[in-house]
Design an enzyme around this catalytic site. Sequence first.
Site, short mmCIF file in Angstrom:
data_model
loop_
_atom_site.label_atom_id
_atom_site.label_comp_id
_atom_site.label_asym_id
_atom_site.label_seq_id
_atom_site.Cartn_x
_atom_site.Cartn_y
_atom_site.Cartn_z
CG ASP A 170 29.45 33.31 -8.20
OD1 ASP A 170 30.16 33.43 -8.44
OD2 ASP A 170 28.17 34.07 -8.42
CD GLU A 198 32.07 36.41 -13.26
OE1 GLU A 198 31.28 35.47 -14.29
OE2 GLU A 198 31.36 36.89 -12.32
CD GLU A 199 29.37 37.39 -9.50
OE1 GLU A 199 28.60 37.87 -10.49
OE2 GLU A 199 29.61 37.51 -9.02
#
Lengths: 336, 342
Positions: A170, A198-199
């Site tokens: 991921d 994104e995280e």
Amino acid sequence: MGLKELCEARGTPGREELVRAMVKEALPQGVEQVSTDAVGNLYAARGLKKPGPRVLLLAHLDEVGLMVVGHTDEGYLRIRPAGGVDAAILPGKPVRVGRDGKEGTIGIAPAHLSGKDRKVPIGYEGLFVDIGMHGREAARTAAPVGEMITFDTPYTESWDGHAAIAKAFDDRVGVHLCLRALEHETDFPLHVAFTVQEEVGLRGARVAGRRIRPDVALVLEATAAGDTPETPPGVVRTRLGEGPALTVIDRSTIPDGPLMQSLVRAGELSHAPWQWRRSVGGGNDAAALWPESVRVGAMSLPCRYLHSPASLMSLDDLSAAERLLGAWLQSLREVL
Amino acid sequence: MTTREWLTALTAIHAASGCEDSVRDYLEGRLAPFADRVTTDGAGNLIAWRDGPKDKPLLLIAAHIDQVALYVQQVIAGGYLRLRAPAIDVRCLPGLTVEVGGRPGVIGMLPPHLRRGNEGEKPVQEDDLYIDIGVPGTDDVPPVGTPVYFRIAPRSVGPRRFSAPGLDNRASVAALCRLLEALQGKEIPVRLACAFTVGEEIGRAGAAFLGTEQQPDLALAVDVTFARQPDLPGQDFLMELGSGPAIGVGPNVPLPVESLICSVAEQARIPAQREPLPGDSGTDGWALQVAGLGVPTGVISIPLTSMHSPAEVVDVQDVENTAELLTALARTGFGREDLPWD
């Protein structure tokens, strides 16, 4: 540049520079334009003079990890998560600290001495990282507050190469698919955004959407596989070995119907297995583009143990995703 | 070889209690050049000998070669393996990469958002966990009882420290290897038996057999001990990483043995710490002391953090100083009259 190198590269949210540099180096021939932006997204494009829809593929560069938040008198590091990391998976794990990747370990009390403490879960306040420094000042110099910490799990293949174990699938699988997509000539302008952060809230994708203003955007991601013991059948989103997962809906996006049907059609054309992502939860960079009136969709590789030091995925699924994506790009003007 | 090289080589080998052949075979080959002979006894202990006439006292130095491991307890649907983890805090297991029967795997558990009710408030239990070796069925999986090892490469932690699973007790084994290297070609006033014992982690079976059979004049157990680390309230008395070997003080170590070890350390100017051992030392020494007719015993330990976890850490200088202390003891020797009590 293989999946191994991508997964072993290190970059937490806001600290993506090493991964970005590696990806930039790995951009295939035929890429016409390369740029970065104010938040750290990396863009690559080809077919810019072609007519047709502006297509944007997205994959995020960052991975979940930890951050140094303090130091003890003895010279150990105190840590907090950068992105969603459950403290329960941390004790005893090997890590790398800082840009230069100092080797470290996350300690745990000896089982002989922890006694009744073993009856309570471990939280961040009871975790520390040892990088071999003696005293607070030495630790502060070697790993200042804010330094990134990543898991240290070498990429390994198992089951005769059908499965792989690594950190950061991921979203390095998405990055890998984007790099593959850029290898081929297209009959429309193809843009790829390798996004940051994104995280911690899909922050890079927000900017990427506004900069590229695509007609069609496809997010390439990793998603949780539920084919593990005790997972209640109702929450099994995806299974390993059944191909990449296409999103119907998630917590924050309803993908564009015709776009997703075009992916289904590409699956048929390429004889690649695929599965629906059978969940309404979760989310990804697609949510950051959706409000911009873009036709968005998402294709994800099923992975077990996402956001942990070691995830496990099917390499058969990855090759199916490569075939499906290739067929989609080839036939995009017909099917859309 | 340097101490780091010994540590790297020794921690690369896996040996659960009862499965020590791998380490035994390695040591048998490696130590032959430094020993007059290398033997294996009926319990499976390996002994590297420096022989001499019978009037020289026999010094036995022992370090166990087994390590803690997980075990496959059950094969369940989908090719997943249930595990048992004796002597290990299972809270360190989720998300760990492991090796089962030579194959890589991951320890999984139900993700937090799927755990029912307030199960997130409870610590992980063995039954919450399973090993995933990435095979789709139950045909091709390791059998029940297979040992499972932490699959983590050794690492240099800062300028002085070294981390690898199994440092309990390969750190001590490395010290004994360094001892034999240091004594190569040198006359010593004792007969020396360097013993690499089996089954320490499951009740010290090897040491009991060894002590009974050899009845040495002096036995030294070399093991690891708890080093001070954060978040252990009230444990300030633990040994400190980097301050030298810990010389055990307590019922496992008769006073004359304690003073012999302390005076040799002092004369040779080797940094050392005194470790209070009010009861069972938790080492082979506890079994050696009462083996057969009884054996005068000393306990020397290398400080280590995060014991029995994948993140065990030692200070390499402590391992070297332990080897130096053992070398000084072997070269100084002792008279039988120096020791208690008969």
